[in-house]
Design an enzyme around this catalytic site. Structure first.
Site, PDB file in Angstrom:
ATOM      1  N   ASP A   1       0.821  -1.210   0.000  1.00  0.00           N
ATOM      2  CA  ASP A   1       0.000   0.000   0.000  1.00  0.00           C
ATOM      3  C   ASP A   1       0.857   1.263   0.000  1.00  0.00           C
ATOM      4  O   ASP A   1       2.063   1.211   0.217  1.00  0.00           O
ATOM      5  CB  ASP A   1      -0.954  -0.009   1.204  1.00  0.00           C
ATOM      6  CG  ASP A   1      -0.317  -0.567   2.477  1.00  0.00           C
ATOM      7  OD1 ASP A   1       0.937  -0.530   2.576  1.00  0.00           O
ATOM      8  OD2 ASP A   1      -1.039  -1.028   3.354  1.00  0.00           O
TER       9      ASP A   1
ATOM     10  N   ASN B   1      -7.355  -3.340  14.490  1.00  0.00           N
ATOM     11  CA  ASN B   1      -8.758  -3.507  14.076  1.00  0.00           C
ATOM     12  C   ASN B   1      -8.928  -4.633  13.052  1.00  0.00           C
ATOM     13  O   ASN B   1     -10.009  -4.826  12.516  1.00  0.00           O
ATOM     14  CB  ASN B   1      -9.322  -2.187  13.520  1.00  0.00           C
ATOM     15  CG  ASN B   1      -8.658  -1.760  12.211  1.00  0.00           C
ATOM     16  OD1 ASN B   1      -7.800  -2.448  11.681  1.00  0.00           O
ATOM     17  ND2 ASN B   1      -9.056  -0.614  11.693  1.00  0.00           N
TER      18      ASN B   1
ATOM     19  N   HIS C   1      -7.209  -4.966  10.124  1.00  0.00           N
ATOM     20  CA  HIS C   1      -6.931  -4.682   8.708  1.00  0.00           C
ATOM     21  C   HIS C   1      -5.643  -5.366   8.250  1.00  0.00           C
ATOM     22  O   HIS C   1      -4.727  -5.593   9.037  1.00  0.00           O
ATOM     23  CB  HIS C   1      -6.907  -3.166   8.420  1.00  0.00           C
ATOM     24  CG  HIS C   1      -5.737  -2.417   8.945  1.00  0.00           C
ATOM     25  ND1 HIS C   1      -5.843  -1.220   9.609  1.00  0.00           N
ATOM     26  CD2 HIS C   1      -4.401  -2.660   8.901  1.00  0.00           C
ATOM     27  CE1 HIS C   1      -4.652  -0.771   9.934  1.00  0.00           C
ATOM     28  NE2 HIS C   1      -3.755  -1.630   9.521  1.00  0.00           N
TER      29      HIS C   1
ATOM     30  N   GLU D   1      -9.598  -2.131   5.356  1.00  0.00           N
ATOM     31  CA  GLU D   1     -10.150  -1.799   6.665  1.00  0.00           C
ATOM     32  C   GLU D   1     -11.464  -2.562   6.901  1.00  0.00           C
ATOM     33  O   GLU D   1     -12.181  -2.877   5.935  1.00  0.00           O
ATOM     34  CB  GLU D   1     -10.449  -0.298   6.724  1.00  0.00           C
ATOM     35  CG  GLU D   1      -9.233   0.599   6.583  1.00  0.00           C
ATOM     36  CD  GLU D   1      -8.482   0.808   7.885  1.00  0.00           C
ATOM     37  OE1 GLU D   1      -8.542  -0.055   8.783  1.00  0.00           O
ATOM     38  OE2 GLU D   1      -7.812   1.854   7.996  1.00  0.00           O
TER      39      GLU D   1
HETATM   40  C1  F6R Z   1       1.219  -1.392   6.009  1.00  0.00           C
HETATM   41  C2  F6R Z   1       0.228  -2.447   6.220  1.00  0.00           C
HETATM   42  C3  F6R Z   1      -0.595  -2.424   7.472  1.00  0.00           C
HETATM   43  C4  F6R Z   1       0.255  -2.770   8.705  1.00  0.00           C
HETATM   44  C5  F6R Z   1      -0.591  -2.733   9.972  1.00  0.00           C
HETATM   45  C6  F6R Z   1       0.225  -3.026  11.216  1.00  0.00           C
HETATM   46  O1  F6R Z   1       1.896  -1.607   4.790  1.00  0.00           O
HETATM   47  O2  F6R Z   1       0.076  -3.292   5.404  1.00  0.00           O
HETATM   48  O3  F6R Z   1      -1.646  -3.349   7.343  1.00  0.00           O
HETATM   49  O4  F6R Z   1       0.811  -4.045   8.541  1.00  0.00           O
HETATM   50  O5  F6R Z   1      -1.185  -1.472  10.108  1.00  0.00           O
HETATM   51  O6  F6R Z   1       1.110  -1.978  11.443  1.00  0.00           O
HETATM   52  P1  F6R Z   1       2.225  -2.071  12.583  1.00  0.00           P
HETATM   53  O7  F6R Z   1       3.211  -3.092  12.132  1.00  0.00           O
HETATM   54  O8  F6R Z   1       2.827  -0.687  12.617  1.00  0.00           O
HETATM   55  O9  F6R Z   1       1.524  -2.449  13.841  1.00  0.00           O
END
Ligand code: F6R
Length: 246
Positions: free
Chosen positions: A68, A137, A139, A144
Site C-alpha cells: 500500500d 482492528n 486490517h 479496513e
Molecule cells: C502497512 C500495512 C498495514 C500494517 C498494519 C500493522 O503496509 O500493510 O496493514 O501491517 O497497520 O502496522 P504495525 O506493524 O505498525 O503495527
C-alpha cells in the site's frame, strides 16, 4: 486451523524469519515478495540487511511489491511508504530498483494506477510469498473493516485509528496523515502462493485470536486468511497470549 509459530520475543522472531526468507530466496532466486510497512517488519528488514552485509544473502533477482501507499504523498516525501522501505530495507539489500514496485500515491489517475499494479503483479507471475502485518482492528494492507471488502487493488478511506497509528510518519500529527490510500485488495493478497502474517506485542493479541479462530467476516479482514491453504501466523508470546490453542 492456521499454522501458528510462536517465538519468545521479537528479536528471535526477526532473526529466524529472516533466515527463512533468505532460504526461500536461495531456493527461488527470482522470488516475488509482497511486503508490508509498519512497526512490525522493521527488525526483520534490518536482519535481512545484516545477512546481506555478511554475504549470506543475494537479492539481485528478487522482485517486490508493497501492499500500500498513501494517496497524495510523493515517493520522495519522508512520510511515504516508499521512503520507509528505502530506509529499512531497500538501502540495505541489493534488489535492483527496476524490480521494486510500489503504488504511486501521486499517479494522476489513481484508478488507472491500481489497474497498472494488478497487471504488474500478474506479469511478474504473481506473488510467491506475501508478508503481512495486522492492524489492531484486523486490517491487512489497508483493507479496513467494513460492510464490504474489495478484491483487487483499490483506493481506500483510512480509519481514524489507522491514521493515528501512522502519525509518526507525518511529524507526530495524525491530522497530517492522508485520509486516503491505495492498497492491494483482499483477492490480490489471497492469491499469493504463501502468506506469513507477523504480529508482535500485546496490542495485537485480541485481533490475532479473532483472525485465527473467529468468524470469517468483513469486519475482521484478516479472518479471510483462514481460507488460504498456505498461511502461517508468526507471533511473539505477547501477540499469541489470547490464542485459544485448540
Ligand atoms: C502497512 C500495512 C498495514 C500494517 C498494519 C500493522 O503496509 O500493510 O496493514 O501491517 O497497520 O502496522 P504495525 O506493524 O505498525 O503495527
Amino acid at each position: 486451523m492456521p499454522k501458528v509459530t510462536i517465538f519468545p520475543d521479537e528479536r528471535v522472531l526477526a532473526r529466524t524469519l529472516a533466515a527463512q526468507i533468505v532460504e526461500a530466496v536461495a531456493q527461488k532466486p527470482d522470488i516475488v515478495l509482497g511486503l508490508p510497512t509498519g512497526r512490525t517488519p522493521i527488525r526483520l528488514y534490518h536482519e535481512l540487511g545484516a545477512m546481506h552485509a555478511k554475504g549470506q544473502a543475494d537479492f539481485s533477482r528478487v522482485t517486490t511489491f508493497n501492499l500500500d501507499e498513501f494517496l497524495g504523498v510523493p515517493p520522495e516525501h519522508p512520510g511515504s511508504y516508499r521512503a520507509f522501505m528505502q530506509e529499512h530495507l531497500f538501502s540495505r539489500v541489493n534488489i535492483p530498483d527496476s524490480q521494486i514496485h510500489l503504488l504511486n500515491g501521486v499517479a494522476p489517475d489513481p484508478l488507472a494506477e491500481c489497474i497498472r499494479y494488478e497487471r504488474a503483479i500478474a506479469a511478474a507471475g504473481g506473488l510467491d510469498l506475501q508478508l503481512l502485518g495486522i492492524g489492531t482492528n484486523g486490517h491487512i494492507g489497508f483493507n479496513e473493516p467494513a460492510r464490504e471488502l474489495t478484491g483487487s487493488t483499490h483506493r481506500v478511506l483510512l480509519k481514524p485509528s489507522t491514521r493515528h497509528s501512522n502519525a509518526a510518519l507525518f511529524g507526530g500529527n495524525e491530522e497530517n496523515v492522508p485520509r486516503e490510500a491505495l492498497s492491494m485488495g483482499m483477492a490480490t493478497i489471497l492469491r499469493a502462493r504463501r502468506i506469513l502474517l507477523i504480529a508482535t506485542g500485546k496490542s495485537k493479541a485480541a485481533c490475532i485470536e479473532r483472525a485465527a479462530h473467529g468468524p470469517i467476516t468483513t469486519r475482521m479482514p484478516a479472518s479471510f486468511l483462514q481460507l488460504h491453504r498456505d498461511m502461517e501466523l508468526v507471533l511473539d508470546e505477547a501477540a499469541a497470549s489470547k490464542l485459544s490453542r485448540s
